[in-house]
Design a protein around this motif. Structure first.
Motif, PDB file in Angstrom:
ATOM      1  N   LEU A   8       0.812  -1.218   0.000  1.00  0.00           N
ATOM      2  CA  LEU A   8       0.000   0.000   0.000  1.00  0.00           C
ATOM      3  C   LEU A   8       0.846   1.269   0.000  1.00  0.00           C
ATOM      4  O   LEU A   8       0.341   2.354  -0.279  1.00  0.00           O
ATOM      5  CB  LEU A   8      -0.929   0.001   1.223  1.00  0.00           C
ATOM      6  CG  LEU A   8      -1.906  -1.177   1.333  1.00  0.00           C
ATOM      7  CD1 LEU A   8      -2.714  -1.066   2.621  1.00  0.00           C
ATOM      8  CD2 LEU A   8      -2.824  -1.224   0.122  1.00  0.00           C
ATOM      9  N   PRO A  29       3.265   3.745  -1.604  1.00  0.00           N
ATOM     10  CA  PRO A  29       3.637   4.004  -3.000  1.00  0.00           C
ATOM     11  C   PRO A  29       5.109   3.765  -3.307  1.00  0.00           C
ATOM     12  O   PRO A  29       5.451   3.258  -4.376  1.00  0.00           O
ATOM     13  CB  PRO A  29       3.248   5.477  -3.198  1.00  0.00           C
ATOM     14  CG  PRO A  29       2.157   5.711  -2.201  1.00  0.00           C
ATOM     15  CD  PRO A  29       2.520   4.879  -1.013  1.00  0.00           C
ATOM     16  N   ARG A  49       6.741   0.232  -4.620  1.00  0.00           N
ATOM     17  CA  ARG A  49       6.775  -0.133  -6.043  1.00  0.00           C
ATOM     18  C   ARG A  49       8.047   0.387  -6.706  1.00  0.00           C
ATOM     19  O   ARG A  49       8.644  -0.295  -7.551  1.00  0.00           O
ATOM     20  CB  ARG A  49       5.543   0.424  -6.751  1.00  0.00           C
ATOM     21  CG  ARG A  49       5.453   0.045  -8.233  1.00  0.00           C
ATOM     22  CD  ARG A  49       4.078   0.391  -8.775  1.00  0.00           C
ATOM     23  NE  ARG A  49       3.924   0.019 -10.178  1.00  0.00           N
ATOM     24  CZ  ARG A  49       4.002   0.860 -11.188  1.00  0.00           C
ATOM     25  NH1 ARG A  49       4.240   2.158 -10.951  1.00  0.00           N
ATOM     26  NH2 ARG A  49       3.841   0.458 -12.425  1.00  0.00           N
ATOM     27  N   SER A  60       3.603   3.942  -6.758  1.00  0.00           N
ATOM     28  CA  SER A  60       2.219   3.585  -7.097  1.00  0.00           C
ATOM     29  C   SER A  60       1.379   4.845  -7.199  1.00  0.00           C
ATOM     30  O   SER A  60       1.392   5.698  -6.310  1.00  0.00           O
ATOM     31  CB  SER A  60       1.636   2.659  -6.028  1.00  0.00           C
ATOM     32  OG  SER A  60       2.371   1.450  -5.968  1.00  0.00           O
ATOM     33  N   SER A 100      -2.029   4.527  -8.300  1.00  0.00           N
ATOM     34  CA  SER A 100      -3.439   4.139  -8.223  1.00  0.00           C
ATOM     35  C   SER A 100      -3.546   2.855  -7.413  1.00  0.00           C
ATOM     36  O   SER A 100      -2.547   2.195  -7.100  1.00  0.00           O
ATOM     37  CB  SER A 100      -4.013   3.936  -9.636  1.00  0.00           C
ATOM     38  OG  SER A 100      -3.355   2.846 -10.272  1.00  0.00           O
ATOM     39  N   TRP A 101      -4.791   2.489  -7.096  1.00  0.00           N
ATOM     40  CA  TRP A 101      -5.012   1.236  -6.387  1.00  0.00           C
ATOM     41  C   TRP A 101      -4.674   0.044  -7.266  1.00  0.00           C
ATOM     42  O   TRP A 101      -4.284  -1.021  -6.755  1.00  0.00           O
ATOM     43  CB  TRP A 101      -6.464   1.156  -5.903  1.00  0.00           C
ATOM     44  CG  TRP A 101      -6.716   2.044  -4.727  1.00  0.00           C
ATOM     45  CD1 TRP A 101      -7.386   3.223  -4.722  1.00  0.00           C
ATOM     46  CD2 TRP A 101      -6.260   1.830  -3.384  1.00  0.00           C
ATOM     47  NE1 TRP A 101      -7.394   3.774  -3.458  1.00  0.00           N
ATOM     48  CE2 TRP A 101      -6.714   2.936  -2.618  1.00  0.00           C
ATOM     49  CE3 TRP A 101      -5.523   0.832  -2.760  1.00  0.00           C
ATOM     50  CZ2 TRP A 101      -6.442   3.054  -1.249  1.00  0.00           C
ATOM     51  CZ3 TRP A 101      -5.254   0.939  -1.395  1.00  0.00           C
ATOM     52  CH2 TRP A 101      -5.712   2.035  -0.658  1.00  0.00           C
ATOM     53  N   ARG A 102      -4.807   0.215  -8.549  1.00  0.00           N
ATOM     54  CA  ARG A 102      -4.400  -0.870  -9.453  1.00  0.00           C
ATOM     55  C   ARG A 102      -2.901  -1.112  -9.354  1.00  0.00           C
ATOM     56  O   ARG A 102      -2.445  -2.261  -9.343  1.00  0.00           O
ATOM     57  CB  ARG A 102      -4.791  -0.511 -10.888  1.00  0.00           C
ATOM     58  CG  ARG A 102      -4.530  -1.630 -11.895  1.00  0.00           C
ATOM     59  CD  ARG A 102      -5.086  -1.245 -13.271  1.00  0.00           C
ATOM     60  NE  ARG A 102      -4.904  -2.326 -14.228  1.00  0.00           N
ATOM     61  CZ  ARG A 102      -3.819  -2.479 -14.976  1.00  0.00           C
ATOM     62  NH1 ARG A 102      -2.835  -1.594 -14.879  1.00  0.00           N
ATOM     63  NH2 ARG A 102      -3.719  -3.488 -15.822  1.00  0.00           N
ATOM     64  N   ASP A 103      -2.126  -0.031  -9.277  1.00  0.00           N
ATOM     65  CA  ASP A 103      -0.679  -0.188  -9.101  1.00  0.00           C
ATOM     66  C   ASP A 103      -0.368  -0.894  -7.792  1.00  0.00           C
ATOM     67  O   ASP A 103       0.524  -1.748  -7.725  1.00  0.00           O
ATOM     68  CB  ASP A 103       0.004   1.178  -9.129  1.00  0.00           C
ATOM     69  CG  ASP A 103      -0.002   1.814 -10.505  1.00  0.00           C
ATOM     70  OD1 ASP A 103      -0.252   1.071 -11.486  1.00  0.00           O
ATOM     71  OD2 ASP A 103       0.232   3.025 -10.604  1.00  0.00           O
ATOM     72  N   ARG A 104      -1.095  -0.536  -6.733  1.00  0.00           N
ATOM     73  CA  ARG A 104      -0.851  -1.175  -5.436  1.00  0.00           C
ATOM     74  C   ARG A 104      -1.204  -2.660  -5.479  1.00  0.00           C
ATOM     75  O   ARG A 104      -0.515  -3.493  -4.879  1.00  0.00           O
ATOM     76  CB  ARG A 104      -1.651  -0.460  -4.344  1.00  0.00           C
ATOM     77  CG  ARG A 104      -1.194   0.977  -4.080  1.00  0.00           C
ATOM     78  CD  ARG A 104      -2.034   1.626  -2.993  1.00  0.00           C
ATOM     79  NE  ARG A 104      -1.547   2.953  -2.656  1.00  0.00           N
ATOM     80  CZ  ARG A 104      -1.910   4.076  -3.262  1.00  0.00           C
ATOM     81  NH1 ARG A 104      -2.790   4.027  -4.268  1.00  0.00           N
ATOM     82  NH2 ARG A 104      -1.423   5.234  -2.881  1.00  0.00           N
ATOM     83  N   GLY A 105      -2.293  -2.979  -6.198  1.00  0.00           N
ATOM     84  CA  GLY A 105      -2.678  -4.384  -6.325  1.00  0.00           C
ATOM     85  C   GLY A 105      -1.630  -5.179  -7.087  1.00  0.00           C
ATOM     86  O   GLY A 105      -1.304  -6.317  -6.708  1.00  0.00           O
TER      87      GLY A 105
END
Length: 410
Positions: A66, A68, A71, A102, A104-109
């Motif tokens: 979660l 950022p 990543r 990250s 977006s939440w998609r990046d976090r996923g």
């Protein structure tokens, strides 16, 4: 056969084999630390220890995904350890692995999926890295006639010499697993850590901006250097024809001034192309239009100018591009019609800027070709939301007219 052997042993000679192996071993560090925190983990026997190492850090990794910056860290590590070859900025950009945080939440996923995959692959590889060399040593001991019983491995109670044939087998299996797992993680990094659609759009926009900037610089160099060369050629020809020392002095002074301005424009363009120069020289604006008019007069043209409105208060983009448009129009006059009378009108009001350049057409005009100059003039006007036209009018004069809106830029 030689080709097959070289294919088999090639991974042993490649540095990326070992950096990818290291990448997989690092994945078990989180589980090992979690095992120390969780009491009793390393008192387990056999594969239970490795199962604990694979399970304990899962909540921590999901929470870390979660953040950022995680990543970015994982992307840098994947670029350095999973991709072969040099690792300069251009090479890293070509790996297909992103190093941006990250967004977006998609990046976090995707980051969470990557961390879990690293754990799922790294822990078994780490277990085999520890156990398989021990197994080879056990076979070696058994071949020497010693009974062996290492923790996590079955005991060999009946040592025999033929166990020597099994000594290299665990090492071969370990190498095959490490190479295969490394290739798997390199492919997965491109999927899970690759640029998101938003990042790809940002990169595309930046690349487009660079292309447009280079095109703009090329157009400016065409306008500036073309104008300088045209004035220089006309001045040199006029001075030679006049045969007057006084006229020659004036012509040389005009050539010097025009050449100095062209050199300034060239230096500014080159400075813009160098990324290490943050503040290039200022570009000329319509407030400097008198310089263009004097240059045309020095080339032998009679210039009648009408300048009106708050030219010094014009928005920067309009004023800079307007200057280049007038420059290109005057260059075309000198190049195609020679030192003829020219009428220049530059008028600014609250709504728009109007530019107009008129000159008599030659008695035997050559076929009109739409070259880079006129095309660039029209492109400049369109980019500013305006319009430019060039061609003969009903009075038999060549007319260049442009109208650039101002209301939406203020």
């Amino acid at each position: 056969m030689s080709f097959s052997l070289s294919t088999v042993f090639r991974p042993l000679t490649r540095a990326v084999t070992y950096t990818r192996w290291l990448h997989q071993l690092i994945a078990s560090v989180a589980g090992t630390l979690a095992g120390f925190v969780h009491g009793g983990t390393f008192r387990s026997t056999g594969m239970e220890v490795w199962l604990w190492i694979a399970v304990l850090p899962v909540p921590v990794l999901l929470a870390a995904a979660l953040i950022p910056a995680v990543r970015r860290v994982e992307g840098l590590q994947a670029q350095l350890l999973l991709t072969p070859g040099p690792h300069g900025p251009e090479e890293r950009a070509g790996t297909g692995i992103s190093t941006t945080p990250s967004l977006s939440w998609r990046d976090r996923g995707r980051t969470a999926g990557w961390l879990l995959l690293r754990l799922a692959v790294g822990v078994p590889v780490s277990a085999l890295t520890v156990q398989l060399p021990v197994l080879s040593f056990a076979f070696l001991q058994a071949a020497a006639g010693h009974r062996t019983h290492f923790r996590g491995l079955p005991a060999i109670d009946a040592p025999q010499g033929w166990y020597a044939l099994l000594v290299p087998l665990p090492l071969v299996v370990l190498l095959a697993v490490a190479v295969s797992a490394g290739s798997l993680m390199a492919a997965a990094a491109g999927l899970l850590l690759g640029p998101s659609p938003a990042e790809r759009l940002t990169v595309l926009e930046a690349r487009t901006e660079r292309i447009l900037e280079h095109n703009r610089l090329a157009q400016e160099l065409h306008d500036s250097i073309g104008h300088a060369l045209t004035v220089t050629v006309l001045q040199a020809g006029a001075a030679r024809a006049a045969g007057s020392p006084e006229f020659t002095d004036r012509a040389l002074a005009a050539v010097e001034e025009t050449g100095r301005q062209a050199l300034t424009d060239l230096e500014r363009a080159l400075r813009l192309l160098r990324e290490d120069v943050p503040h290039p020289a200022a570009r000329p604006v319509l407030a400097d239009a008198e310089r263009l008019l004097e240059s045309a007069r020095a080339a032998g043209s009679t210039v009648r100018a009408e300048l009106s409105g708050p030219l010094a208060a014009l928005p920067g983009p309009v004023s800079r591009e307007g200057y280049r448009m007038v420059q290109e129009a005057l260059t075309n006059v000198l190049r195609h019609a020679g030192p003829v009378p020219v009428s220049v009108r530059i008028a600014a009001d609250a709504d728009a800027l109007e530019l107009e350049v008129r000159n008599p057409m030659p008695a035997s005009p050559a076929p009109v070709a739409v070259g880079r100059g006129l095309r660039g003039l029209r492109e400049r006007a369109v980019l500013l939301g305006g319009k430019a036209v060039a061609g003969p009018d009903e009075d038999g004069e060549w007319r260049v007219h442009a109208r650039l809106p101002l209301a939406r830029l203020r």
